[in-house]
Design a protein around this motif. Structure first.
Motif, PDB file in Angstrom:
ATOM      1  N   ALA A  18      21.706-104.911 -30.290  1.00  0.00           N
ATOM      2  CA  ALA A  18      22.889-104.995 -31.068  1.00  0.00           C
ATOM      3  C   ALA A  18      23.410-106.370 -31.217  1.00  0.00           C
ATOM      4  N   GLU A  19      23.324-106.908 -30.018  1.00  0.00           N
ATOM      5  CA  GLU A  19      23.813-108.425 -30.030  1.00  0.00           C
ATOM      6  C   GLU A  19      22.766-109.183 -30.742  1.00  0.00           C
ATOM      7  N   LEU A  20      21.552-108.974 -30.585  1.00  0.00           N
ATOM      8  CA  LEU A  20      20.873-109.811 -31.727  1.00  0.00           C
ATOM      9  C   LEU A  20      21.121-109.700 -33.082  1.00  0.00           C
ATOM     10  N   ALA A  21      21.599-108.608 -33.341  1.00  0.00           N
ATOM     11  CA  ALA A  21      21.888-108.154 -34.925  1.00  0.00           C
ATOM     12  C   ALA A  21      23.386-108.813 -35.250  1.00  0.00           C
ATOM     13  N   GLY A  22      24.161-109.161 -34.081  1.00  0.00           N
ATOM     14  CA  GLY A  22      25.477-109.653 -34.342  1.00  0.00           C
ATOM     15  C   GLY A  22      26.316-108.507 -34.648  1.00  0.00           C
ATOM     16  N   TRP A  23      26.076-107.440 -33.871  1.00  0.00           N
ATOM     17  CA  TRP A  23      27.230-106.087 -33.933  1.00  0.00           C
ATOM     18  C   TRP A  23      27.960-106.129 -32.594  1.00  0.00           C
ATOM     19  N   ASP A  24      28.891-105.533 -32.686  1.00  0.00           N
ATOM     20  CA  ASP A  24      29.609-105.161 -31.545  1.00  0.00           C
ATOM     21  C   ASP A  24      28.608-103.864 -30.558  1.00  0.00           C
ATOM     22  N   TRP A  25      28.214-104.290 -29.451  1.00  0.00           N
ATOM     23  CA  TRP A  25      27.290-103.487 -28.879  1.00  0.00           C
ATOM     24  C   TRP A  25      27.870-102.127 -28.434  1.00  0.00           C
ATOM     25  N   GLU A  26      29.334-102.062 -28.277  1.00  0.00           N
ATOM     26  CA  GLU A  26      29.991-101.216 -27.852  1.00  0.00           C
ATOM     27  C   GLU A  26      30.247-100.063 -28.730  1.00  0.00           C
ATOM     28  N   ASP A  27      30.193-100.230 -30.193  1.00  0.00           N
ATOM     29  CA  ASP A  27      30.133 -99.453 -31.180  1.00  0.00           C
ATOM     30  C   ASP A  27      28.787 -98.891 -31.596  1.00  0.00           C
ATOM     31  N   SER A  28      27.700 -99.603 -31.288  1.00  0.00           N
ATOM     32  CA  SER A  28      26.362 -99.129 -31.724  1.00  0.00           C
ATOM     33  C   SER A  28      25.817 -98.353 -30.806  1.00  0.00           C
ATOM     34  N   HIS A  29      24.442 -97.711 -31.159  1.00  0.00           N
ATOM     35  CA  HIS A  29      23.872 -97.100 -30.090  1.00  0.00           C
ATOM     36  C   HIS A  29      22.494 -97.266 -31.023  1.00  0.00           C
ATOM     37  N   GLY A  30      21.720 -96.730 -29.855  1.00  0.00           N
ATOM     38  CA  GLY A  30      19.979 -96.930 -30.145  1.00  0.00           C
ATOM     39  C   GLY A  30      19.479 -95.663 -29.705  1.00  0.00           C
ATOM     40  N   VAL A  31      18.136 -95.435 -30.323  1.00  0.00           N
ATOM     41  CA  VAL A  31      17.264 -94.547 -29.539  1.00  0.00           C
ATOM     42  C   VAL A  31      15.695 -95.008 -29.648  1.00  0.00           C
ATOM     43  N   PHE A  32      15.045 -95.085 -28.603  1.00  0.00           N
ATOM     44  CA  PHE A  32      13.607 -95.102 -28.731  1.00  0.00           C
ATOM     45  C   PHE A  32      12.827 -94.144 -29.302  1.00  0.00           C
ATOM     46  N   THR A  33      11.959 -94.274 -30.032  1.00  0.00           N
ATOM     47  CA  THR A  33      11.326 -93.142 -30.570  1.00  0.00           C
ATOM     48  C   THR A  33       9.829 -93.405 -30.908  1.00  0.00           C
ATOM     49  N   CYS A  53       4.372-105.604 -27.089  1.00  0.00           N
ATOM     50  CA  CYS A  53       4.301-104.481 -25.818  1.00  0.00           C
ATOM     51  C   CYS A  53       3.198-103.523 -26.239  1.00  0.00           C
ATOM     52  N   PRO A  54       2.849-102.757 -25.240  1.00  0.00           N
ATOM     53  CA  PRO A  54       1.838-101.643 -25.463  1.00  0.00           C
ATOM     54  C   PRO A  54       2.623-100.341 -26.455  1.00  0.00           C
ATOM     55  N   TYR A  55       1.494 -99.772 -26.972  1.00  0.00           N
ATOM     56  CA  TYR A  55       1.979 -98.690 -27.771  1.00  0.00           C
ATOM     57  C   TYR A  55       2.822 -97.356 -27.046  1.00  0.00           C
ATOM     58  N   THR A  56       3.670 -96.568 -27.704  1.00  0.00           N
ATOM     59  CA  THR A  56       4.591 -97.079 -28.525  1.00  0.00           C
ATOM     60  C   THR A  56       5.912 -97.550 -28.197  1.00  0.00           C
ATOM     61  N   SER A  57       6.266 -98.488 -28.873  1.00  0.00           N
ATOM     62  CA  SER A  57       7.664 -98.874 -28.402  1.00  0.00           C
ATOM     63  C   SER A  57       8.606 -99.229 -29.368  1.00  0.00           C
ATOM     64  N   SER A  58       9.216 -98.565 -30.134  1.00  0.00           N
ATOM     65  CA  SER A  58      10.055 -98.544 -31.356  1.00  0.00           C
ATOM     66  C   SER A  58      11.572 -97.974 -31.128  1.00  0.00           C
ATOM     67  N   VAL A  59      12.569 -98.650 -31.399  1.00  0.00           N
ATOM     68  CA  VAL A  59      13.577 -98.453 -31.459  1.00  0.00           C
ATOM     69  C   VAL A  59      14.514 -97.949 -32.835  1.00  0.00           C
ATOM     70  N   PHE A  60      15.480 -97.362 -32.951  1.00  0.00           N
ATOM     71  CA  PHE A  60      16.052 -97.193 -34.282  1.00  0.00           C
ATOM     72  C   PHE A  60      17.654 -97.487 -33.649  1.00  0.00           C
ATOM     73  N   MET A  61      18.478 -98.322 -34.630  1.00  0.00           N
ATOM     74  CA  MET A  61      19.672 -98.851 -34.009  1.00  0.00           C
ATOM     75  C   MET A  61      20.341 -98.691 -35.139  1.00  0.00           C
ATOM     76  N   SER A  62      21.629 -97.896 -34.627  1.00  0.00           N
ATOM     77  CA  SER A  62      22.816 -97.569 -35.670  1.00  0.00           C
ATOM     78  C   SER A  62      23.958 -98.323 -35.252  1.00  0.00           C
ATOM     79  N   ARG A  63      24.461 -98.863 -36.296  1.00  0.00           N
ATOM     80  CA  ARG A  63      25.782 -99.905 -36.000  1.00  0.00           C
ATOM     81  C   ARG A  63      26.863 -98.922 -35.501  1.00  0.00           C
ATOM     82  N   ASP A  64      27.089 -97.737 -36.227  1.00  0.00           N
ATOM     83  CA  ASP A  64      28.041 -96.678 -35.950  1.00  0.00           C
ATOM     84  C   ASP A  64      27.381 -95.553 -35.010  1.00  0.00           C
ATOM     85  N   LYS A  65      27.809 -95.601 -33.707  1.00  0.00           N
ATOM     86  CA  LYS A  65      26.811 -94.719 -32.675  1.00  0.00           C
ATOM     87  C   LYS A  65      27.414 -93.237 -32.971  1.00  0.00           C
TER      88      LYS A  65
END
Ligand code: PLP
Length: 558
Positions: free
Chosen positions: A137-152, A338-350
């Motif tokens: 979230a920080e890399l994207a310039g988002w407020d990390w407290e508002d955003s959320h992500g999941v590994f998939t 990284c080894p397989y699999t390591s993907s993240v979906f990030m949403s600005r609005d948690k």
């Protein structure tokens, strides 16, 4: 129970902290597999049995238990012909060598076996997911407290999450009642094939994933796209999601993200939509350029060559617009090494992530051990912890600067390959302008004075001759590889272009992915490529590929 002693030895003794048997097993497997490693080859040695049918006919599971060493020796046969991604001459796809700390932390995590369905099953380990998402979230310039992500489970499923979020935005009761109405999604003609495939999986249908037009650089044409989307909305279409590119596989094309978001806002206003169509950036490859955020491009502390520096800078400026998007994704198993699999979906609005499972959002300051349960809103129930642990280990080990160095190195090697091929008039680089590190090129017959762009106007017979010449060279390389006479692995795209007369022209592709590639070792690899081309020209008339590792047509092009 009788005879249990042997089988319980296959488990870690709960009364012992000693894991030396586990370590020994890894060493044991390695002792068999490493016999196949030839340090100057791109694949592990050994004959690959071609027919799976013949192999399967001979397979039979034993009744009695067997010794791990014996099984490892057998299993080691399966490693024959696997690709050595760390070898500089391995240039097949966006497929990285797994970095050692991540691979170690990932495999150790497998021994512990936490289930990332919910925190109760992981102890502290699930913090690795939350922490990685904060950094993203920080890399994207988002407020990390508002955003959320999941590994998939992959970049493809990050797109699935994005479209699902789009669906819930455009249709409030969709999770209960399913899709109603003429729902559509847009991508571009440069978008990854999985964009349409995801629409298939989600019941939207591939033909309802529109491929918007692009300019000469492969970027979304905003005005034309807006017209196309408007037409569909006028006819009752409901736009669920805009999938913008954040670094395409071959050319690293990034769509004008800010303009895409502005187009979305205009459309919502023009048609008085009661929702905002979701804007997702498929940045599974391009996200790592975000690490150049704090790079001093003027001082150029890492001393990149001028051309490399300018490409990185321009790529960074494009991808940093990700800050305007509603969601984006990162594949750590691509440009994150990284080894397989390591993907993240990030949403600005948690809240959008909790809604995926109709779960009441938990405020960040209430999120604590005992109530973090991603299984309620992810596609998965049992979920591996290896992805988040490898990702976090990599982030911490590399730091911003490590990523700058590794990406800078791929870019430097990519430019070096292009420059070297350009010095040989029998090779033509066809993607010099791109900001990516992949080189696309064709080869020409000795003495032939032809430019790639001319092929397009040729009659079909001449064009087919050229297409075959290029394709057969690729088969020649594979054939040499299978015989252990060639250290390089390249890739080939059938039908990269189609001539006016309708002939498909394939191109050769070189994806340098090893951070251990450099100008010195690439010089030898390129010389080998030039020599192989000369050999091919000599024996071309007699050459017929008899041993092919894979049939490229089948899976390179969908
Ligand atoms: C690789 C890729 C995908 C698919 O990701 P997987 O991790 O292979 O599932 C999607 N989009 C782009 C641009 C990709 O390069």
């Amino acid at each position: 129970m009788k005879g249990m002693s042997k089988i319980i030895r296959y488990f870690q003794d709960p009364n012992s902290k000693d894991i030396s048997r586990y370590m020994e097993m890894i060493s044991s497997l390695d002792s068999f597999v490493s016999k196949q490693v030839d340090t100057d080859k791109s694949r592990l040695n050994g004959e690959i049995e071609c027919s799976y049918y013949d192999y399967l006919k001979g397979c039979k599971l034993s009744l009695e238990s067997r010794e791990p060493t014996e099984v490892f020796e057998e299993i080691s046969e399966l490693f024959k012909g696997t690709v050595r991604w760390n070898y500089p001459g391995t240039m097949i796809n966006i497929n990285p060598p797994a970095n050692l700390p991540a691979a170690a932390a990932g495999s150790y995590t497998m021994l512990i076996n936490p289930n990332f369905a919910q925190d109760m099953l992981t102890g502290n380990l699930i913090k690795s997911e939350l922490e990685t998402c904060k950094y993203l979230a920080e890399l994207a310039g988002w407020d990390w407290e508002d955003s959320h992500g999941v590994f998939t489970f992959g970049g493809k499923s990050t797109v699935m999450y994005a479209v699902k979020v789009g669906l819930q935005k455009c249709s409030q009761d969709i999770s209960k009642n399913g899709i109603k109405g003429d729902i559509f999604v847009v991508s571009t003609s440069q978008g990854h094939p999985c964009h349409a495939e995801v629409c298939d999986w989600l019941g939207i249908g591939k033909s309802n994933c529109l491929k918007l037009p692009v300019d000469d650089n492969g970027r979304m044409l905003i005005e034309e796209s807006e017209k196309i989307i408007s037409e569909r909305i006028k006819k009752g279409g409901i736009l669920a999601c805009i999938l913008a590119n954040g670094g395409t596989t071959l050319q690293l094309t990034v769509d004008p993200i800010k303009e895409v978001v502005e187009m979305r806002d205009r459309l919502a206003e023009k048609f008085s939509l009661n929702y905002l169509p979701h804007v997702h950036v498929d940045s599974v490859i391009g996200w790592t350029w975000l690490f150049f955020e704090n790079y001093d491009f003027n001082r150029n502390t890492l001393s990149f060559d001028a051309k490399v520096l300018s490409k990185i800078r321009s790529m960074y400026l494009r991808i940093s617009q990700i800050t305007y998007a509603d969601s984006f994704a990162a594949d750590f198993h691509k440009t994150g090494f990284c080894p397989y699999t390591s993907s993240v979906f990030m949403s600005r609005d948690k809240a959008q992530i909790f809604k995926l499972g109709d779960v009441h959002p938990i405020e960040l300051d209430e999120l604590e051990y005992g109530n973090y349960s991603p299984f309620q809103y992810t596609m998965e129930l049992s979920r591996a912890g290896t992805g988040p642990i490898s990702a976090l280990t990599t982030l911490k080990c590399f730091g911003y600067e490590g990523f700058q160095k590794v990406i800078g190195s791929l870019m430097t090697v990519g430019e070096y390959i292009k420059d070297s091929l350009k010095k040989n008039c029998e090779f033509e680089v066809i993607n010099d302008k791109t900001e990516g590190f992949v080189t696309l090129f064709i080869i020409k017959q000795p003495g032939e004075n032809l430019k790639y762009n001319d092929i397009s106007d040729m009659d079909s017979e001449s064009a087919a001759g050229i297409a075959e010449y290029i394709y057969h060279f690729f088969l020649y390389l594979i054939d040499k590889q299978a015989k252990g006479e060639c250290s390089i692995s390249l890739e080939y795209s059938e039908g990269y272009d189609v001539t006016k007369s309708g002939v498909k022209i394939g191109v050769l592709k070189a994806f340098p992915m090893s951070p251990l590639a450099n100008k010195e070792n690439m010089t030898g690899i390129i010389k080998e490529l030039f020599d192989l081309k000369m050999e091919y020209d000599k024996c071309r008339d007699d050459f017929s590929p008899y041993e092919v590792l894979h049939r490229p047509r089948a899976f390179v092009c969908r």
